[in-house]
Design a protein around this motif. Structure first.
Motif, PDB file in Angstrom:
ATOM      1  N   CYS A  25       0.830  -1.209   0.000  1.00  0.00           N
ATOM      2  CA  CYS A  25       0.000   0.000   0.000  1.00  0.00           C
ATOM      3  C   CYS A  25       0.860   1.254   0.000  1.00  0.00           C
ATOM      4  N   GLY A  26       1.950   1.254   0.759  1.00  0.00           N
ATOM      5  CA  GLY A  26       2.806   2.429   0.796  1.00  0.00           C
ATOM      6  C   GLY A  26       3.464   2.717  -0.537  1.00  0.00           C
ATOM      7  N   TYR A 217      -4.558   4.174   4.595  1.00  0.00           N
ATOM      8  CA  TYR A 217      -3.486   3.191   4.444  1.00  0.00           C
ATOM      9  C   TYR A 217      -2.702   3.418   3.157  1.00  0.00           C
ATOM     10  N   VAL A 218      -3.375   3.911   2.133  1.00  0.00           N
ATOM     11  CA  VAL A 218      -2.743   4.120   0.836  1.00  0.00           C
ATOM     12  C   VAL A 218      -2.096   5.500   0.733  1.00  0.00           C
ATOM     13  N   VAL A 219      -2.736   6.516   1.311  1.00  0.00           N
ATOM     14  CA  VAL A 219      -2.311   7.896   1.089  1.00  0.00           C
ATOM     15  C   VAL A 219      -1.325   8.395   2.145  1.00  0.00           C
ATOM     16  N   PHE A 220      -1.563   8.110   3.422  1.00  0.00           N
ATOM     17  CA  PHE A 220      -0.769   8.705   4.490  1.00  0.00           C
ATOM     18  C   PHE A 220       0.730   8.375   4.420  1.00  0.00           C
ATOM     19  N   ALA A 239       7.959   5.504   1.619  1.00  0.00           N
ATOM     20  CA  ALA A 239       6.526   5.266   1.841  1.00  0.00           C
ATOM     21  C   ALA A 239       6.266   3.805   2.183  1.00  0.00           C
ATOM     22  N   GLY A 240       6.944   2.886   1.498  1.00  0.00           N
ATOM     23  CA  GLY A 240       6.805   1.475   1.841  1.00  0.00           C
ATOM     24  C   GLY A 240       7.258   1.172   3.254  1.00  0.00           C
ATOM     25  N   ALA A 241       8.371   1.801   3.671  1.00  0.00           N
ATOM     26  CA  ALA A 241       8.866   1.594   5.034  1.00  0.00           C
ATOM     27  C   ALA A 241       7.894   2.159   6.069  1.00  0.00           C
ATOM     28  N   LEU A 268      -4.611   5.660  13.176  1.00  0.00           N
ATOM     29  CA  LEU A 268      -4.096   6.608  14.162  1.00  0.00           C
ATOM     30  C   LEU A 268      -2.575   6.674  14.118  1.00  0.00           C
ATOM     31  N   VAL A 269      -1.927   5.525  13.950  1.00  0.00           N
ATOM     32  CA  VAL A 269      -0.469   5.508  13.846  1.00  0.00           C
ATOM     33  C   VAL A 269      -0.010   6.224  12.570  1.00  0.00           C
ATOM     34  N   LEU A 270      -0.688   5.956  11.472  1.00  0.00           N
ATOM     35  CA  LEU A 270      -0.352   6.624  10.212  1.00  0.00           C
ATOM     36  C   LEU A 270      -0.565   8.130  10.314  1.00  0.00           C
ATOM     37  N   THR A 271      -1.630   8.545  10.975  1.00  0.00           N
ATOM     38  CA  THR A 271      -1.904   9.969  11.149  1.00  0.00           C
ATOM     39  C   THR A 271      -0.813  10.640  11.968  1.00  0.00           C
ATOM     40  N   ALA A 272      -0.386   9.996  13.036  1.00  0.00           N
ATOM     41  CA  ALA A 272       0.682  10.560  13.861  1.00  0.00           C
ATOM     42  C   ALA A 272       1.983  10.679  13.071  1.00  0.00           C
TER      43      ALA A 272
END
Length: 331
Positions: A25-26, A217-220, A239-241, A268-272
């Motif tokens: 996704c990243g 999941y795809v954008v952040f 982004a993958g990492a 929430l983790v991706l947002t942070a």
């Protein structure tokens, strides 16, 4: 906790599955973000509800197998996702409906159809269990099996391999489609490949993150990676990492917390992570931009102050004296 990660089967499945999904996704979300088509991931994700329910019916009624077979779910959901993306583009190109309205129409129709089929499936009896179908809404990483992981890894590997084979053409197409067309690059093939690969990335992540929140999941990860680098290759790897790290942390927290869906926790983790990148990255962060604007404003004020203290040049030349006045003065 570390011993649990190494010995408990649940944690091992969670780590392996989320690593595959987060990386795919990243990486593929990078191109969706750069092409400014982030919302198409939301369309694909919501249309997957129709794909999941159709896959259940196909497996039970036509194939006579378990309706939750991951291979059938991925294949049918991928077909529905590609058709939804193509239908969105078709509506936007052939009518006066804008791209955003076209995406809203397709999303509503496919998601509504999927929910209607889910209600119908729950109201009838089938030889296969219906348990777990609702997990596709918000995701539940603890339900991922080794079979799910193998199927997801195979599809993810195929999508990433297709991307690598067309890497040079993808680079040109993402940044300058007109130039790619003039150079005779296979634009149609590249666009279909990117769309299909994005669909695969979204579909394989449904069971862990859920179709409602899959757009994050795809954008952040791409949003966060863009703040740290100006290179496409580096951005793709970063982004993958970020996707792998956030998906593993979110899934482990959800499993350790009990009945908490992994999708919201991962988001929430991706947002942070994205917030930290937007605020603290050394080149493109909001803080750096604010400091640059402040420095430029001060330099401009100093320049204006320096110009204001200098004598103003004469706007008109001095008037020549009248000859009669000159003679009278001489006397």
């Amino acid at each position: 906790m570390i011993l649990d990660l190494l010995t408990e089967t649940v944690y091992q499945r969670v780590i392996a599955g989320t690593l595959v999904i987060g990386c795919t996704c990243g990486v593929l979300g990078t191109f969706t973000y750069l092409r400014r088509q982030s919302l198409i991931a939301d369309v694909i994700g919501h249309s997957s509800m129709l794909g999941v329910t159709l896959a259940f019916l196909v497996s039970v009624t036509l194939l006579g197998i378990d309706g939750r077979t991951i291979l059938v779910i991925v294949l049918v959901s991928a077909i529905v996702g590609v058709l939804s993306a193509l239908l969105t583009s078709r509506i936007a190109d052939t009518s006066r409906v804008g791209p955003d309205a076209a995406m809203a129409v397709v999303l509503a129709v496919t998601f509504g159809g999927g929910m209607a089929l889910l209600a119908e499936i729950n109201s009838r009896s089938f030889p296969s269990s219906r348990a777990g179908l609702k997990d596709y809404l918000f995701g539940n990483a603890s339900t991922v099996t080794w079979s799910d992981i193998r199927v997801s890894a195979a599809f993810a590997g195929a999508a990433l391999a297709a991307l690598l084979l067309l890497w040079r053409d993808v680079q040109i197409f993402v940044f300058d489609p007109d130039a790619a067309r003039v150079l005779g690059r296979p634009i149609g093939l590249v666009e279909v490949t990117l769309t299909a690969a994005t669909v695969v990335a979204v579909v394989i992540g449904l069971k862990s993150v859920g179709l409602v929140l899959v757009i994050a999941y795809v954008v952040f990860p791409a949003v966060a990676a863009r703040q740290w680098t100006n290179s496409l290759g580096a951005m793709t790897l970063l982004a993958g990492a970020f996707g792998m790290a956030a998906s593993v942390v979110g899934a482990l927290v959800s499993v350790g917390a009990g009945r908490v869906p992994s999708g919201p926790v991962t988001v929430l983790v991706l947002t942070a992570n994205a917030a930290v990148a937007l605020v603290a990255s050394p080149k493109r962060s909001l803080l750096v931009r604010a400091l640059r604007r402040r420095s430029a404003r001060r330099a401009l004020l100093r320049e204006l102050a320096g110009e204001g203290g200098a004598p103003e040049p004469a706007s008109t030349p001095p008037a020549r004296p009248d000859p009669a006045e000159r003679e009278e003065a001489l006397g």
